[in-house]
Every structure is written in C-alpha cells, then in structure tokens.
Design an enzyme around this catalytic site. Structure first.
Site, mmCIF file in Angstrom:
data_model
loop_
_atom_site.group_PDB
_atom_site.id
_atom_site.type_symbol
_atom_site.label_atom_id
_atom_site.label_comp_id
_atom_site.label_asym_id
_atom_site.label_seq_id
_atom_site.Cartn_x
_atom_site.Cartn_y
_atom_site.Cartn_z
ATOM 1 N N LYS A 67 22.368 20.823 43.306
ATOM 2 C CA LYS A 67 21.658 21.532 44.379
ATOM 3 C C LYS A 67 22.399 22.800 44.802
ATOM 4 C CE LYS A 67 21.376 19.324 48.306
ATOM 5 N NZ LYS A 67 21.987 20.042 49.455
ATOM 6 N N ARG A 108 34.207 13.410 36.543
ATOM 7 C CA ARG A 108 34.985 14.567 36.985
ATOM 8 C C ARG A 108 36.466 14.215 37.132
ATOM 9 N NH1 ARG A 108 31.169 17.212 41.674
ATOM 10 N NH2 ARG A 108 31.914 15.390 42.836
ATOM 11 N N ARG A 113 38.997 11.947 42.074
ATOM 12 C CA ARG A 113 38.860 11.866 43.530
ATOM 13 C C ARG A 113 38.240 10.533 43.909
ATOM 14 N NH1 ARG A 113 35.722 17.201 45.389
ATOM 15 N NH2 ARG A 113 34.109 15.628 45.124
ATOM 16 N N ARG A 164 27.122 6.143 47.569
ATOM 17 C CA ARG A 164 26.642 7.433 48.082
ATOM 18 C C ARG A 164 25.169 7.636 47.728
ATOM 19 N NH1 ARG A 164 30.419 11.784 45.546
ATOM 20 N NH2 ARG A 164 29.090 13.225 46.726
#
Length: 216
Positions: free
Chosen positions: A13, A127, A159, A170
């Site tokens: 986004k 990631r 992370r 999430r």
C-alpha cells in the site's frame, strides 16, 4: 479524485500510495502524519489530541475527524486527496461521510489492495534486516551470504513483527477491523478490489485503469 486506500500489511500500500501521489498530483493524507503535524504546530485540535496522546489514550473520533476536515480544506486538496489510515471503524466512516458532504468533497473511490494471506505471510516473514539499515528478502532479494549483510558484513536479523506467528496475528486483526468497512463501502457501490499479487507496475496499472475516468 477523492480516494480512500485500504490494504493489509505487506500488500504494498505504501508503495502504491507514493505512485498515486506522483502520478495524479494529489496529497497522500496519513492520519498519523497529520496528527503529529497538528501537535507539532500547536493547533487547537493538536493541543486537544496531545492531551490524549500524552496519557497513552486513543484520540477521540471527534478530534480526529476535525483534524481531517481541516486538512482536506487546504489548497493542495483542490483536485482531490487520498486518505490512508482512516476510517478504521464504521462510526468513523459515517462521520467521514458527513464531513465530506459538508465540505463538498465526497468519496469517489475506495481502493482495496487484495493479496491472499499466504503471499502476505511469505512477503513479511521473509524479510531480513541489518543494523546498518540494509534490508533483504529470502525470496526476492536474498543476501549473497546467508545471514550476512552484503553492505557491512553484519549479522542479519528478523524483526519481531515479521515472525510468521506475529504476521498471522496482524492479518487476523486487520481482517476483523477492516471487513466491516469493506462491506460498508461495497454496499455504497464505491469499493474496487485491486489484485495486489503482481509486480508494482502491474498493480499500479490496475489502479490507473480504475482512477483515470475520475481524473479532473
């Protein structure tokens, strides 16, 4: 053109928002950004918002919608705007509708960048980051040496919010909060789902195909 942009974590986004701003010359209005700006500038609404933020409380809807109303009446919004991060609830959506009608800037399109959960999990959980600021992805941009930063030789880490279990949580929270809004705007006939599984260019082409007829 007057737009709201939705998209789950990992849908791209932010990238698409930058492309939209550049291509259509309309401001990207993030509620977090304008809240901080009002607090920093000491506006009346900013002072009210800071009272709640300093106590760790959510800024009430009536303060937030007032800040958004003021922002949308600035000169850079004369040809349109893109709201990001608002609304988050049905009461906020109803309040926004009333404000936009009062200032004669009604929503024209709600873009929902849609990506299957499995792909989102792969995107986010793959990631890896280095303390020097470099970032990698195990699938799309892997380091030459596994676990090692190619820029500084430092150790790469994941992370906490990119761990698969956290990503799933999430996404569940996002779906629970956003689905009522998706239904709300779909029932109003202004929701358009965008397939977010392609390249940045492919996704943006879909968005342009939707938005170009609204161009002023």
């Amino acid at each position: 053109m007057n737009i709201v942009l939705f998209g789950p974590p990992g849908a791209g986004k932010g990238t698409q928002a930058k492309e939209l701003t550049k291509h259509y010359n309309i401001p990207h209005i993030s509620t977090g950004d304008i809240l901080r700006a009002n607090v920093r500038e000491g506006t009346n609404l900013g002072i009210k918002a800071k009272e709640y933020m300093d106590k760790g409380e959510l800024v009430p809807d009536e303060v937030l919608i007032g800040i958004i109303r003021d922002r949308l009446q600035l000169s850079d919004c004369k040809d349109g705007y893109m709201l990001d991060g608002y609304p988050r609830t049905l009461p906020q959506a109803e309040a926004l509708k009333e404000i936009l009608e009062n200032i004669n800037k009604p929503l024209e399109v709600v873009l929902n960048i849609d990506v299957p959960d499995k792909e989102l999990i792969d995107r986010l959980s793959g990631r890896r980051t280095c303390s020097c600021g470099e970032s990698y992805h195990l699938m799309f941009n892997p380091p030459l040496d596994e676990g090692t930063c190619g820029a500084c030789g430092g150790k790469l880490y994941q992370r906490d919010d990119d761990r698969e279990d956290v990503v799933r949580q999430r996404l569940e929270i996002y779906a629970a909060k956003t689905m009522p809004l998706i239904d709300y705007y779909n029932n109003r006939g202004i929701l358009v789902n965008i397939d977010g599984t392609g390249s940045v260019e492919d996704v943006f082409k879909q968005i342009r195909d939707v938005l170009d007829p609204y161009r002023k």
